[in-house]
Design a protein around this motif. Structure first.
Motif, PDB file in Angstrom:
ATOM      1  N   UNK A   1      32.383  45.448  54.988  1.00  0.00           N
ATOM      2  CA  UNK A   1      32.178  44.410  55.647  1.00  0.00           C
ATOM      3  C   UNK A   1      32.625  43.077  55.182  1.00  0.00           C
ATOM      4  N   UNK A   2      31.996  41.993  55.630  1.00  0.00           N
ATOM      5  CA  UNK A   2      32.633  40.517  55.016  1.00  0.00           C
ATOM      6  C   UNK A   2      31.923  40.426  53.745  1.00  0.00           C
ATOM      7  N   UNK A   3      30.599  40.999  53.456  1.00  0.00           N
ATOM      8  CA  UNK A   3      29.980  40.543  52.079  1.00  0.00           C
ATOM      9  C   UNK A   3      30.668  41.317  51.021  1.00  0.00           C
ATOM     10  N   UNK A   4      31.097  42.744  51.533  1.00  0.00           N
ATOM     11  CA  UNK A   4      32.009  43.416  50.545  1.00  0.00           C
ATOM     12  C   UNK A   4      33.329  42.668  50.075  1.00  0.00           C
ATOM     13  N   UNK A   5      34.044  42.024  51.081  1.00  0.00           N
ATOM     14  CA  UNK A   5      35.238  41.552  50.817  1.00  0.00           C
ATOM     15  C   UNK A   5      34.969  40.181  50.095  1.00  0.00           C
ATOM     16  N   UNK A   6      33.731  39.423  50.603  1.00  0.00           N
ATOM     17  CA  UNK A   6      33.513  38.336  49.655  1.00  0.00           C
ATOM     18  C   UNK A   6      33.339  38.298  48.030  1.00  0.00           C
ATOM     19  N   UNK A   7      32.415  39.610  47.813  1.00  0.00           N
ATOM     20  CA  UNK A   7      32.242  40.131  46.625  1.00  0.00           C
ATOM     21  C   UNK A   7      33.471  40.495  45.631  1.00  0.00           C
ATOM     22  N   UNK A   8      34.479  41.167  46.322  1.00  0.00           N
ATOM     23  CA  UNK A   8      35.612  41.451  45.656  1.00  0.00           C
ATOM     24  C   UNK A   8      36.552  40.261  45.634  1.00  0.00           C
ATOM     25  N   UNK A   9      36.731  39.184  46.370  1.00  0.00           N
ATOM     26  CA  UNK A   9      37.587  38.211  46.414  1.00  0.00           C
ATOM     27  C   UNK A   9      36.874  37.382  45.111  1.00  0.00           C
ATOM     28  N   UNK A  10      35.542  37.251  44.717  1.00  0.00           N
ATOM     29  CA  UNK A  10      34.980  36.740  43.809  1.00  0.00           C
ATOM     30  C   UNK A  10      35.403  37.202  42.535  1.00  0.00           C
ATOM     31  N   UNK A  11      35.159  38.355  42.516  1.00  0.00           N
ATOM     32  CA  UNK A  11      35.500  39.164  41.327  1.00  0.00           C
ATOM     33  C   UNK A  11      37.155  39.194  41.088  1.00  0.00           C
ATOM     34  N   UNK A  12      37.843  39.333  42.069  1.00  0.00           N
ATOM     35  CA  UNK A  12      39.372  39.336  41.585  1.00  0.00           C
ATOM     36  C   UNK A  12      39.590  37.816  41.335  1.00  0.00           C
ATOM     37  N   UNK A  13      38.933  36.880  41.964  1.00  0.00           N
ATOM     38  CA  UNK A  13      39.273  35.231  41.545  1.00  0.00           C
ATOM     39  C   UNK A  13      38.920  35.260  39.752  1.00  0.00           C
TER      40      UNK A  13
END
Length: 109
Positions: free
Chosen positions: A63-75
């Protein structure tokens, strides 16, 4: 203490988010070894995160929450890796100019 152009950028920030630097002529000193170890951990965590991101991107049910979390961690991981790359690139340049030896060290932030 070493000249300003020979300060080592450390892999952590100061209390206000400002970069921290180490002034030392001893690349094998305690603080240098600590910075080396933290950099190695940060690079390892970034490598693991790349695999996790690939798995999430391959999951059609993510979901979008999973993707947002991964983007935050990746950043955050990318920020750490860039700091390591800048620090190591600077250290390579400085070591080519003047290989220093000594025992003194000062932490600056």
């Amino acid at each position: 203490m070493t000249p300003r152009n020979e300060l080592r950028l450390l892999p952590w920030s100061g209390p206000d988010g400002n970069p921290c630097y180490l002034s030392t002529d001893d690349s094998g000193g305690y603080m240098s070894r600590l910075a080396d170890n933290i950099e190695a951990v940060q690079l390892g965590m970034a490598a693991d995160l790349v695999e996790q991101v690939a798995a999430v991107l391959g999951d059609r049910d993510a979901g979008s929450e999973d993707l947002r979390r991964m983007l935050a961690e990746l950043t955050g991981a990318l920020r750490d890796v860039l700091r390591v790359a800048n620090s190591r690139g600077h250290l390579l340049t400085v070591s080519e100019l003047s290989p220093g030896e000594g025992q003194s060290g000062t932490l600056l932030s």
